[in-house]
Scaffold this active site. Sequence first.
Site, PDB file in Angstrom:
ATOM      1  N   ASP A  27      13.280  14.537   3.496  1.00 50.82           N
ATOM      2  CA  ASP A  27      13.890  15.410   4.487  1.00 50.82           C
ATOM      3  C   ASP A  27      15.273  14.901   4.884  1.00 50.82           C
ATOM      4  O   ASP A  27      15.683  13.801   4.480  1.00 50.82           O
ATOM      5  CB  ASP A  27      12.977  15.556   5.719  1.00 50.82           C
ATOM      6  CG  ASP A  27      12.403  14.231   6.202  1.00 50.82           C
ATOM      7  OD1 ASP A  27      12.883  13.172   5.764  1.00 50.82           O
ATOM      8  OD2 ASP A  27      11.473  14.252   7.016  1.00 50.82           O
ATOM      9  N   ASP A  72       2.765  14.049  16.343  1.00 44.45           N
ATOM     10  CA  ASP A  72       2.207  15.410  16.420  1.00 44.45           C
ATOM     11  C   ASP A  72       1.612  15.862  15.083  1.00 44.45           C
ATOM     12  O   ASP A  72       1.313  17.031  14.892  1.00 44.45           O
ATOM     13  CB  ASP A  72       3.284  16.407  16.884  1.00 44.45           C
ATOM     14  CG  ASP A  72       4.479  16.488  15.935  1.00 44.45           C
ATOM     15  OD1 ASP A  72       4.459  15.812  14.877  1.00 44.45           O
ATOM     16  OD2 ASP A  72       5.417  17.239  16.237  1.00 44.45           O
ATOM     17  N   HIS A 106       3.030  15.713  12.067  1.00 47.30           N
ATOM     18  CA  HIS A 106       3.915  16.225  11.008  1.00 47.30           C
ATOM     19  C   HIS A 106       4.039  15.218   9.870  1.00 47.30           C
ATOM     20  O   HIS A 106       3.932  14.009  10.082  1.00 47.30           O
ATOM     21  CB  HIS A 106       5.298  16.636  11.554  1.00 47.30           C
ATOM     22  CG  HIS A 106       6.211  15.538  11.984  1.00 47.30           C
ATOM     23  ND1 HIS A 106       6.641  15.366  13.276  1.00 47.30           N
ATOM     24  CD2 HIS A 106       6.819  14.559  11.275  1.00 47.30           C
ATOM     25  CE1 HIS A 106       7.467  14.343  13.347  1.00 47.30           C
ATOM     26  NE2 HIS A 106       7.584  13.826  12.143  1.00 47.30           N
ATOM     27  N   GLU A 110       6.624  20.452  10.984  1.00 44.13           N
ATOM     28  CA  GLU A 110       6.116  20.413  12.347  1.00 44.13           C
ATOM     29  C   GLU A 110       4.863  21.294  12.467  1.00 44.13           C
ATOM     30  O   GLU A 110       4.612  22.146  11.604  1.00 44.13           O
ATOM     31  CB  GLU A 110       7.206  20.911  13.296  1.00 44.13           C
ATOM     32  CG  GLU A 110       8.452  20.038  13.322  1.00 44.13           C
ATOM     33  CD  GLU A 110       8.266  18.744  14.124  1.00 44.13           C
ATOM     34  OE1 GLU A 110       7.133  18.218  14.178  1.00 44.13           O
ATOM     35  OE2 GLU A 110       9.274  18.258  14.679  1.00 44.13           O
TER      36      GLU A 110
HETATM   37  C1  GLP Z   1      10.233  11.285  11.191  1.00 45.33           C
HETATM   38  C2  GLP Z   1      10.341  11.568   9.687  1.00 45.33           C
HETATM   39  C3  GLP Z   1       9.016  11.473   9.009  1.00 45.33           C
HETATM   40  C4  GLP Z   1       8.304  10.230   9.512  1.00 45.33           C
HETATM   41  C5  GLP Z   1       7.950  10.393  10.956  1.00 45.33           C
HETATM   42  C6  GLP Z   1       7.299   9.150  11.569  1.00 45.33           C
HETATM   43  O1  GLP Z   1      10.444  12.366  12.017  1.00 45.33           O
HETATM   44  N1  GLP Z   1      10.950  12.805   9.348  1.00 45.33           N
HETATM   45  O2  GLP Z   1       9.195  11.441   7.604  1.00 45.33           O
HETATM   46  O3  GLP Z   1       7.133  10.027   8.783  1.00 45.33           O
HETATM   47  O4  GLP Z   1       9.025  10.817  11.726  1.00 45.33           O
HETATM   48  O5  GLP Z   1       8.242   8.183  11.851  1.00 45.33           O
HETATM   49  P1  GLP Z   1       7.895   6.666  12.088  1.00 45.33           P
HETATM   50  O6  GLP Z   1       7.441   6.136  10.787  1.00 45.33           O
HETATM   51  O7  GLP Z   1       9.186   6.038  12.526  1.00 45.33           O
HETATM   52  O8  GLP Z   1       6.860   6.635  13.138  1.00 45.33           O
END
Ligand code: GLP
Length: 260
Positions: A66, A135, A137, A142
Amino acid sequence: MEVVIAPADELARLAADAVERLVRTKPDAVLGLATGSSPLKVYDELARRHAEDGLSFAGARAFMLDEYVGLPAEHPERYRNVIEKEIASRVDFAPGAVQGPDGLAEDLPTACAAYERAIVDAGGVDLQILGIGTDGHIAFNEPGSSLASRTRIKTLTQQTREDNARFFDDDIDKVPHHCLTQGLATIMSARHLVLLATGKGKAEAVHQLAEGAVSALWPATIMQMHPHATVLVDDAAASRLQLAGYYRQTFASKPGWQGL
Ligand code: GLP
């Protein structure tokens, strides 16, 4: 779905083992790279193995999950730059071998379609590394995302923008509202999914992911439909799992030669 509960360092080693096994048997493998804090120890371990054990990515390619829309090219939180810093620049990918959705494209829908084509043209992703949002995702799909979605523009939820504000001087106003993200169907096309989650904040999302009903409300639940999905969690992230005892028992009795 295989759920492994172990300390964070061991999870990172297990994920790195899966990547190493793939790249050594298939040097032109296609990897899927995730941003966020969850995969950072995996990237550290891969960089170490590159430096010390000769693990090479010279023939491999990688696709990012992304990207934020509209962050300037040099912005440190632009995911292209994050991936460059955290892994790409620390190993030996060939120039241009790591691609991501173009959040600066003038025509975003066309850029999304081109990205989908590029993944297919590369032969698809062999191993996709994933984190999970609080949440539920994955990538930036989302809650409410179509389970059949492909790369497209999404609007970030308030929750995700709050969670990610820590990367933007704790100022939510600096967090973009929009992103380009691989869809759930894009992610499901990868041949092996390896998701990492640590900390209590992820416990409910992990419970839903592994044990909840498949629903757009918890997008990661689509992974229950994948033939080869691995979920790597620490004790805190596993704290709401109903079948934690069974997952621990299963992994403890797994033959050592068998990878993820
Ligand atoms: C972000 C990314 C995701 C990631 C998620 C969790 O928004 N777009 O790819 O898996 O949040 O992030 P973290 O690993 O820092 O908790």
